[in-house]
Design a protein around this motif. Structure first.
Motif, PDB file in Angstrom:
ATOM      1  N   THR A 191       0.830  -1.206   0.000  1.00  0.00           N
ATOM      2  CA  THR A 191       0.000   0.000   0.000  1.00  0.00           C
ATOM      3  C   THR A 191       0.865   1.256   0.000  1.00  0.00           C
ATOM      4  O   THR A 191       0.600   2.215  -0.741  1.00  0.00           O
ATOM      5  CB  THR A 191      -0.928  -0.002   1.223  1.00  0.00           C
ATOM      6  OG1 THR A 191      -1.768  -1.159   1.181  1.00  0.00           O
ATOM      7  CG2 THR A 191      -1.791   1.240   1.252  1.00  0.00           C
ATOM      8  N   VAL A 192       1.899   1.275   0.831  1.00  0.00           N
ATOM      9  CA  VAL A 192       2.784   2.437   0.885  1.00  0.00           C
ATOM     10  C   VAL A 192       3.467   2.653  -0.459  1.00  0.00           C
ATOM     11  O   VAL A 192       3.571   3.786  -0.953  1.00  0.00           O
ATOM     12  CB  VAL A 192       3.818   2.259   2.007  1.00  0.00           C
ATOM     13  CG1 VAL A 192       4.920   3.315   1.907  1.00  0.00           C
ATOM     14  CG2 VAL A 192       3.149   2.342   3.374  1.00  0.00           C
ATOM     15  N   TRP A 193       3.927   1.577  -1.080  1.00  0.00           N
ATOM     16  CA  TRP A 193       4.606   1.717  -2.374  1.00  0.00           C
ATOM     17  C   TRP A 193       3.638   2.196  -3.455  1.00  0.00           C
ATOM     18  O   TRP A 193       3.992   3.010  -4.312  1.00  0.00           O
ATOM     19  CB  TRP A 193       5.238   0.404  -2.771  1.00  0.00           C
ATOM     20  CG  TRP A 193       6.017   0.475  -4.053  1.00  0.00           C
ATOM     21  CD1 TRP A 193       5.702  -0.090  -5.246  1.00  0.00           C
ATOM     22  CD2 TRP A 193       7.251   1.169  -4.264  1.00  0.00           C
ATOM     23  NE1 TRP A 193       6.645   0.193  -6.194  1.00  0.00           N
ATOM     24  CE2 TRP A 193       7.617   0.970  -5.619  1.00  0.00           C
ATOM     25  CE3 TRP A 193       8.069   1.931  -3.449  1.00  0.00           C
ATOM     26  CZ2 TRP A 193       8.770   1.507  -6.158  1.00  0.00           C
ATOM     27  CZ3 TRP A 193       9.222   2.471  -3.991  1.00  0.00           C
ATOM     28  CH2 TRP A 193       9.555   2.262  -5.330  1.00  0.00           C
ATOM     29  N   ALA A 194       2.395   1.712  -3.397  1.00  0.00           N
ATOM     30  CA  ALA A 194       1.412   2.137  -4.399  1.00  0.00           C
ATOM     31  C   ALA A 194       1.033   3.607  -4.219  1.00  0.00           C
ATOM     32  O   ALA A 194       0.813   4.325  -5.204  1.00  0.00           O
ATOM     33  CB  ALA A 194       0.164   1.265  -4.297  1.00  0.00           C
ATOM     34  N   GLU A 195       0.970   4.063  -2.970  1.00  0.00           N
ATOM     35  CA  GLU A 195       0.551   5.439  -2.720  1.00  0.00           C
ATOM     36  C   GLU A 195       1.698   6.438  -2.826  1.00  0.00           C
ATOM     37  O   GLU A 195       1.495   7.583  -3.241  1.00  0.00           O
ATOM     38  CB  GLU A 195      -0.068   5.542  -1.320  1.00  0.00           C
ATOM     39  CG  GLU A 195      -1.378   4.780  -1.177  1.00  0.00           C
ATOM     40  CD  GLU A 195      -1.914   4.837   0.239  1.00  0.00           C
ATOM     41  OE1 GLU A 195      -1.175   5.328   1.128  1.00  0.00           O
ATOM     42  OE2 GLU A 195      -3.052   4.398   0.469  1.00  0.00           O
ATOM     43  N   ARG A 196       2.918   6.016  -2.454  1.00  0.00           N
ATOM     44  CA  ARG A 196       4.031   6.959  -2.367  1.00  0.00           C
ATOM     45  C   ARG A 196       5.215   6.554  -3.231  1.00  0.00           C
ATOM     46  O   ARG A 196       6.287   7.133  -3.107  1.00  0.00           O
ATOM     47  CB  ARG A 196       4.499   7.074  -0.907  1.00  0.00           C
ATOM     48  CG  ARG A 196       3.412   7.476   0.053  1.00  0.00           C
ATOM     49  CD  ARG A 196       3.884   7.357   1.495  1.00  0.00           C
ATOM     50  NE  ARG A 196       2.862   7.731   2.438  1.00  0.00           N
ATOM     51  CZ  ARG A 196       2.689   8.958   2.926  1.00  0.00           C
ATOM     52  NH1 ARG A 196       3.502   9.936   2.547  1.00  0.00           N
ATOM     53  NH2 ARG A 196       1.737   9.224   3.787  1.00  0.00           N
TER      54      ARG A 196
END
Length: 690
Positions: free
Chosen positions: A658-663
């Protein structure tokens, strides 16, 4: 508060633990009374039958004892709800009411025996002697009543068996002494009040508990030594606690409430951490991207069990095409079952071809964790993946947490590491050397780099294995996911920053856990209990609602103790007890509670912190930020509703994705060092508090 004294013994519950049990018992007794009265009305027409005379007397005796039990249960519940945990004065009648309730319980047992005899008497239930004022139909109801009594008797005997088991569970094995002066029920040594004798007895008790709980894991000498080491650790931790288990649970609920109050509307930036810039900083982006890439190998070593857990609907079906014919295992696979389910799970989770698996050991036991040696062609690396905690043997390894010195063939390179993990790593290293596993892997992957990964227990083992192999493979790198907070000392943790990247999520309990943090937690827990002005049942009600829905007002009342208050200190030695036995330990034992070496999370740490959350009544939307965190950030356990869940491998996997997809990479490019198989770690200055 201290354990309650009743029947000349001390028990593992307190006088304020009886609210919920006796509320449930009260409801049960009321239903029983209602059912009995309904039965009396239904069978009243059969009172003229000869066999009904005995049943009538038995029934009204049951009604009488149920009414007595209802009254006593009600007063026990009411008085148990009074006062606070450390102010038991208002609950003084509870002990006497328990004695009265015990008398009523004995009468219930007598009636149960009588009812069983009546119900199963051979000549009962017939209609041979029907009186003039009763019909055959009326007397047939007597047979129905007998059948009902038989059913009720069977249920009552099962309930009685459960009560006996629960009573044995709450019998305190250390403090079962007579409360009368100069009299003991049993003698365990020359001086029962000697602190050292008490500590020895407590250690022996914990050792017996571990032997019973872990009886299926093994009884050899190695296991016996492990049980003794665990018992010593637990005796040191719990020896000075003047509390029952429910007090500890209430203290955790209070600490959770305190954290919720402090973090309300949390969007704060943490000291000892610096945010990662995944979009614009090439080094930050590459470090996080590689950590996310190698995560699949740390998950794959959990094999089919984790895959099915993460894919409940179709996980089993998706494994079928990876299964093998019984007995036809690939070369280098050890300890798999006949159908190759473990290898099927590895290949499915990591998306590997069969040729990419160089070696796989699924043997598991004490100091023996399953591990894999794989080829990763995307980043041209040989990957050693070590499994985390999944068996009782792994739990024992986790609990052997004392520091163990380790000496490397380099100047000034003596460190202290987790004792249980070191023993596990030494076995893995010996296996790699004896069978030339890494040499064979590098023959198949010329020019590849060595990477070691693991989750939880496997993460700590990966860091220690990297420490041992680095003299031979100086360009190796370790990726540790949710590592324990008790892996390596401060000097060693600083040394591993050059080749270890650890990733942890939120308030992960395991990453914050060590002998020192648990001792700090014990002091925090004691302070929270002593300052709380709420009764225990209210603490549990609010804590349960906050954990599940977070919809109770986050306001905790910590009152200051007034002079002259009659309080029961939770930690022995903090004051003078007013009742019974005081569990204290000798000064020598107290000095040995905390080892001199403090162990930490290894390497550089990517910490996914909560940047805020939009919460509804029964749900919340979590927002995470990746930070470079200092190891000192993990020297205190913060009690939160998600501290256990944050450690699960599927949760940290979802969080990182999720973090990689968002940021993640918007203007991101791969560095030349990354293309060469190396990682350029960012030089981040983290300011420590003075």
């Amino acid at each position: 508060m201290p354990a309650i004294e009743a029947c000349c013994r001390k028990w593992e519950f307190a006088s304020d633990d009886l609210v919920f049990p006796f509320f449930a018992a009260l409801i049960f007794r009321i239903l029983c009374l209602f059912g009995t009265l309904v039965a009396v009305g239904y069978f009243r027409e059969s009172y003229g039958c000869p066999e009904s005379r005995l049943l009538i007397g038995f029934t009204f005796s049951v009604i009488a004892i149920i009414m007595v039990a209802i009254v006593v249960d009600f007063f026990i519940m009411v008085f148990s709800a009074r006062g606070t945990i450390v102010r038991p004065g208002a609950r003084w009648p509870v002990k006497h009411l328990l004695h009265l309730r015990l008398l009523a319980f004995q009468l219930e047992i007598v009636l149960l025996i009588v009812g069983t005899v009546i119900a199963f008497k051979p000549d009962i239930g017939g209609t041979s002697a029907t009186p003039k004022n009763a019909t055959d139909t009326d007397c047939l109801k007597t047979g129905q009543a007998i059948t009902l009594i038989r059913i009720i008797s069977g249920v009552d005997w099962c309930v009685l068996l459960i009560l006996v088991v629960v009573t044995l569970m709450y019998l305190d094995p250390l403090r079962c002494y007579s409360t009368r002066p100069n009299r003991t029920i049993r003698s365990e040594g020359p001086d029962e009040t000697d602190p050292q004798q008490y500590w020895i007895r407590e250690q022996n008790t914990w050792e017996k508990r571990f032997k019973v709980a872990c009886c299926i894991t093994g009884r050899d000498d190695e296991h016996q030594v492990a049980y003794k080491e665990m018992a010593q650790l637990f005796a040191n931790f719990f020896g000075d606690l003047n509390a029952v288990p429910s007090d500890i649970a209430a203290g955790l609920a209070l600490l959770q409430k305190k954290h919720l109050v402090e973090s309300r509307g949390e969007g704060r930036h943490h000291a000892m951490s610096v945010p990662l810039d995944l979009q614009n900083c090439r080094e930050d982006g590459e470090a996080f991207k590689r950590s996310l890439h190698y995560l699949k190998y740390a998950l794959a070593v959990y094999t089919w069990s984790l895959h099915i857990y993460m894919n409940l609907k179709c996980g089993l079906c998706s494994l079928c095409r990876y299964l093998t014919v019984c007995g036809s295992h690939p070369e280098g696979v050890v300890g798999d079952n006949c159908c190759g389910c473990n290898m099927a799970g590895v290949r499915r989770v990591a998306q590997l071809d069969e040729d990419d698996v160089v070696y796989a050991s699924f043997d598991n036991g004490l100091y023996q964790s399953p591990f894999l040696v794989l080829l990763d062609h995307a980043y041209r690396s040989v990957v050693v993946s070590i499994r985390g905690t999944l068996s009782m043997g792994d739990v024992i390894t986790d609990l052997i947490a004392n520091p163990q010195p380790i000496v490397l063939p380099e100047p000034h390179s003596q460190y202290s590491v987790h004792k249980g993990m070191l023993r596990t790593v030494e076995r893995i290293r010996d296996k790699l050397i004896e069978e030339n596993i890494l040499e064979r892997a590098f023959e198949r992957g010329a020019g590849y780099k060595l990477v070691i990964v693991g989750h939880s227990l496997g993460a700590g083992c990966a860091a220690i294995l990297g420490l041992l192999l680095r003299p031979t493979y100086p360009d190796l790198h370790c990726y540790c996911y949710s590592p324990p907070g008790t892996v390596i000392d401060d000097q060693g943790a600083a040394y591993t920053e050059a080749f270890v990247t650890s990733t942890t999520l939120g308030h992960d309990l395991v990453s914050h856990s060590s002998i020192h943090t648990f001792n700090t937690l014990k002091k925090d827990l004691s302070g929270a209990i002593e300052r709380s002005s709420k009764p225990k049942y209210r603490i549990f009600l609010e804590g349960g609602l906050e954990t599940t829905c977070w919809c109770v007002g986050r306001q905790v009342v910590f009152e200051e103790k007034a002079a002259g208050d009659e309080t029961q200190p939770i930690l022995a030695g903090d004051g003078t007890h007013t009742t019974g036995f005081v569990p204290i330990i000798s000064p020598d034992v107290a000095k040995s509670e905390e080892p001199a070496e403090v162990l930490f999370v290894p390497g550089r740490i990517i910490h996914l912190v909560d940047a805020g959350a939009s919460r509804g009544c029964c749900s919340s939307q979590r927002t995470l930020e990746p930070h470079w965190a200092h190891r000192s950030r993990f020297k205190r356990i913060e009690v939160t509703p998600g501290m256990v869940r944050d450690h699960f491998p599927d949760v940290i996997s979802a969080a990182m994705n999720t973090v990689w997809a968002e940021r993640g990479e918007v203007h991101y490019t791969t560095s030349r060092d990354a293309e060469d198989g190396l990682i350029s770690m960012p030089q981040v200055a983290i300011t420590l508090p003075s």
